[in-house]
Design an enzyme around this catalytic site. Structure first.
Site, PDB file in Angstrom:
ATOM      1  N   ARG A  61       0.889  -1.395   0.032  1.00 15.44           N
ATOM      2  CA  ARG A  61       0.094   0.001   0.078  1.00 15.44           C
ATOM      3  C   ARG A  61       0.841   1.257   0.048  1.00 15.44           C
ATOM      4  O   ARG A  61       0.322   2.394  -0.517  1.00 15.44           O
ATOM      5  CB  ARG A  61      -0.878   0.019   1.091  1.00 15.44           C
ATOM      6  CG  ARG A  61      -2.162   1.213   0.983  1.00 15.44           C
ATOM      7  CD  ARG A  61      -2.913   1.004   2.405  1.00 15.44           C
ATOM      8  NE  ARG A  61      -2.332   1.430   3.530  1.00 15.44           N
ATOM      9  CZ  ARG A  61      -2.377   0.746   4.718  1.00 15.44           C
ATOM     10  NH1 ARG A  61      -3.175  -0.339   4.818  1.00 15.44           N
ATOM     11  NH2 ARG A  61      -1.623   0.992   5.758  1.00 15.44           N
ATOM     12  N   TYR A 114     -14.799  20.893 -11.073  1.00 11.92           N
ATOM     13  CA  TYR A 114     -15.386  19.602 -11.475  1.00 11.92           C
ATOM     14  C   TYR A 114     -16.404  19.075 -10.611  1.00 11.92           C
ATOM     15  O   TYR A 114     -15.895  19.280  -9.234  1.00 11.92           O
ATOM     16  CB  TYR A 114     -13.891  18.683 -11.450  1.00 11.92           C
ATOM     17  CG  TYR A 114     -14.432  17.099 -11.366  1.00 11.92           C
ATOM     18  CD1 TYR A 114     -14.739  16.707 -12.804  1.00 11.92           C
ATOM     19  CD2 TYR A 114     -14.063  16.419 -10.428  1.00 11.92           C
ATOM     20  CE1 TYR A 114     -15.081  15.153 -13.099  1.00 11.92           C
ATOM     21  CE2 TYR A 114     -14.130  14.827 -10.796  1.00 11.92           C
ATOM     22  CZ  TYR A 114     -14.690  14.395 -12.012  1.00 11.92           C
ATOM     23  OH  TYR A 114     -15.169  12.986 -12.109  1.00 11.92           O
ATOM     24  N   ASP A 186      -6.514  21.943  -9.720  1.00 14.80           N
ATOM     25  CA  ASP A 186      -6.661  20.559 -10.688  1.00 14.80           C
ATOM     26  C   ASP A 186      -6.208  21.024 -12.057  1.00 14.80           C
ATOM     27  O   ASP A 186      -6.759  22.074 -12.692  1.00 14.80           O
ATOM     28  CB  ASP A 186      -8.354  20.492 -10.592  1.00 14.80           C
ATOM     29  CG  ASP A 186      -8.516  19.228 -11.382  1.00 14.80           C
ATOM     30  OD1 ASP A 186      -7.986  18.970 -12.282  1.00 14.80           O
ATOM     31  OD2 ASP A 186      -9.545  18.420 -10.890  1.00 14.80           O
ATOM     32  N   LYS A 211      -7.070  10.722 -17.601  1.00 13.22           N
ATOM     33  CA  LYS A 211      -7.551  11.315 -18.829  1.00 13.22           C
ATOM     34  C   LYS A 211      -6.212  11.291 -19.657  1.00 13.22           C
ATOM     35  O   LYS A 211      -6.103  10.227 -20.327  1.00 13.22           O
ATOM     36  CB  LYS A 211      -8.063  12.871 -18.310  1.00 13.22           C
ATOM     37  CG  LYS A 211      -8.922  12.936 -17.429  1.00 13.22           C
ATOM     38  CD  LYS A 211     -10.308  12.487 -17.932  1.00 13.22           C
ATOM     39  CE  LYS A 211     -11.311  12.363 -16.623  1.00 13.22           C
ATOM     40  NZ  LYS A 211     -11.582  13.353 -15.788  1.00 13.22           N
TER      41      LYS A 211
HETATM   42  C1  PLP Z   1     -12.217  13.416 -14.554  1.00 18.22           C
HETATM   43  C2  PLP Z   1     -11.701  14.368 -13.596  1.00 18.22           C
HETATM   44  C3  PLP Z   1     -11.358  14.338 -12.458  1.00 18.22           C
HETATM   45  C4  PLP Z   1     -11.643  13.113 -11.600  1.00 18.22           C
HETATM   46  O1  PLP Z   1     -10.892  11.872 -12.139  1.00 18.22           O
HETATM   47  P1  PLP Z   1     -11.388  10.472 -12.001  1.00 18.22           P
HETATM   48  O2  PLP Z   1     -10.009   9.704 -12.471  1.00 18.22           O
HETATM   49  O3  PLP Z   1     -12.286  10.309 -13.132  1.00 18.22           O
HETATM   50  O4  PLP Z   1     -11.733  10.206 -10.541  1.00 18.22           O
HETATM   51  C5  PLP Z   1     -10.998  15.205 -11.550  1.00 18.22           C
HETATM   52  N1  PLP Z   1     -10.772  16.475 -12.339  1.00 18.22           N
HETATM   53  C6  PLP Z   1     -10.935  16.926 -13.471  1.00 18.22           C
HETATM   54  C7  PLP Z   1     -10.854  18.274 -13.970  1.00 18.22           C
HETATM   55  C8  PLP Z   1     -11.511  15.906 -14.246  1.00 18.22           C
HETATM   56  O5  PLP Z   1     -11.849  16.010 -15.445  1.00 18.22           O
END
Ligand code: PLP
Length: 393
Positions: A61, A114, A186, A211
């Site tokens: 972990r 988000y 973010d 992404k």
């Molecule tokens: C998709 C996304 C997230 C979350 O990511 P996951 O891997 O789907 O949990 C966070 N911030 C932004 C801007 C996103 O587009």
């Protein structure tokens, strides 16, 4: 910086870094890619070693060589001190926020964040006694007026999720520094390549690696990258919350990273072409893409960003639900679904009026978010052209 490559002179270009960081063929019998370490238990040779915990790996972990490889690569490329991987981008967001707040605190959250991040603040943070105040993404240095004695952090996301507003990160960073607040960002839209958060005063950068880093829509993964000052808070939160990425997912992140630069180049080129084409369509009220000249955020994007990725939004003139469904249901190359950043093209309708609280969404027409994939852009335009015929027919 805690990466394995001693030869870094700070002069290598990003395209080279994504190819070379986080791997060491000489340590793996010459094989180019590191293996996937699957594991929970790590053995210690003696009682003394067991208690000393000097080994680089002590439990699955905590870390594995596969995890460490991708963490070192992202830290180097994004320009932070330490990266911590998480099981999803959302877990990166929640772990990073929880690292800094305690009951009685106040945080400033951008209104274009988000949506699940908003849900986390409204449900979990509220339950823990942390107050969230949403602010206008265009606020800039005026954010100083919202800072209270118990404000702990400012959270930015630029451009904003879905609505794509550009934030003046350096101006907000200046306020965060003056008021001694943590600045969390973010940075998923730009990826570690197209915005360098630590150069602009951010303390903690979050990537939904799901992404563009994974890049093939086949794994969930998140990354928190921190500067020296913030790193120990993130590490403590990761330990106490048990945050931990999957082994295969981590490997897919490493593999995706190798092609990040070339993929983004194509995403950017095609997205700009499609956005330009859409902005000239009579069915479209406006396009929201900071790389597009004339976009309200274009100057900030030019000043601060190194590139644009494949995600942007438009507002249609119509909000006729049946016409919009006819347009979207019949698209052959654009899939409909959440997430983005893979090789495929996507579209999703959304309604900012349904969640905004600090700002009023001005548009009446239906909003659509596009992700422009690696398809030939001429085929994408033909697909959209046929879609507009269905929309207006
Ligand atoms: C998709 C996304 C997230 C979350 O990511 P996951 O891997 O789907 O949990 C966070 N911030 C932004 C801007 C996103 O587009």
């Amino acid at each position: 910086m805690s990466h394995s490559d001693d030869n870094d002179t700070g002069e290598r270009r990003a395209a080279t870094e994504v190819v070379h960081r986080g791997r060491d063929p000489s340590a793996q019998h010459g094989f180019v890619n590191p293996p996937v370490y699957r594991g929970s238990t790590v053995l210690f040779p003696t009682v003394e070693e067991l208690f000393a915990r000097r080994q680089p790996y002590t439990y699955g972990r905590r870390s594995t060589p596969t995890v460490k490889a991708l963490e070192e690569a992202i830290a180097a490329i994004e320009g932070g001190a330490v990266t911590t991987l998480t099981a999803s981008g959302y877990q990166a967001v929640t772990t990073a926020i929880l690292a800094f707040v305690e009951s009685g605190d106040h945080i400033l959250m951008v209104d274009s964040v988000y949506q699940p991040t908003r849900a986390f603040c409204d449900a979990m943070l509220k339950k823990l006694g942390v107050e969230t105040e949403y602010y206008d993404p265009l606020i800039g240095q005026d954010i100083a007026r919202l800072v209270r004695p118990n404000t702990r952090l400012i959270f930015v996301e630029s451009p904003g999720s879905q609505t794509m507003e550009m934030q003046d990160i350096p101006a907000i960073a200046k306020v965060a520094q003056q008021k001694q607040l943590w600045l969390l960002m973010d940075n998923t839209w730009a990826s570690p390549l197209y915005f360098k958060p630590f150069v602009h005063g951010v303390d903690v950068s979050i990537q939904a690696a799901t992404k563009y880093i994974v890049g093939h829509a086949d794994a969930m993964l998140g990354a928190i990258t921190a500067n020296e000052r913030a790193a120990k808070y993130i590490d403590r939160a990761k330990e106490t919350l048990g945050t931990c990425p999957g082994s295969e997912e981590t490997y897919l992140g490493l593999r995706g990273l190798r092609t990040l630069d070339v993929r983004l180049e194509r995403h950017q080129k095609s997205a700009l072409e499609v956005a330009l084409w859409l902005s000239a369509r009579p069915e479209v009220a406006r396009v929201m893409y900071p790389a597009l000249p004339g976009d309200p955020g274009h100057e900030l994007w030019q000043r601060d960003f190194l590139g644009a990725t494949g995600l942007f939004s438009v507002v249609l003139k119509t909000k006729d639900a049946k016409a919009v469904a006819a347009m979207l249901d019949g698209l052959k190359l654009f899939g409909m679904g959440y997430s983005w950043g893979g090789y495929e093209s996507l579209v999703i309708p959304f309604n900012p009026k349904s969640y905004r609280t600090a700002t009023e969404w001005p548009d009446q027409g239906q909003a659509l978010r596009f992700h422009i994939g690696l398809d030939d852009v001429r085929d994408l335009l033909a697909d959209l052209e046929a879609g507009f015929t269905r929309l207006t027919g």
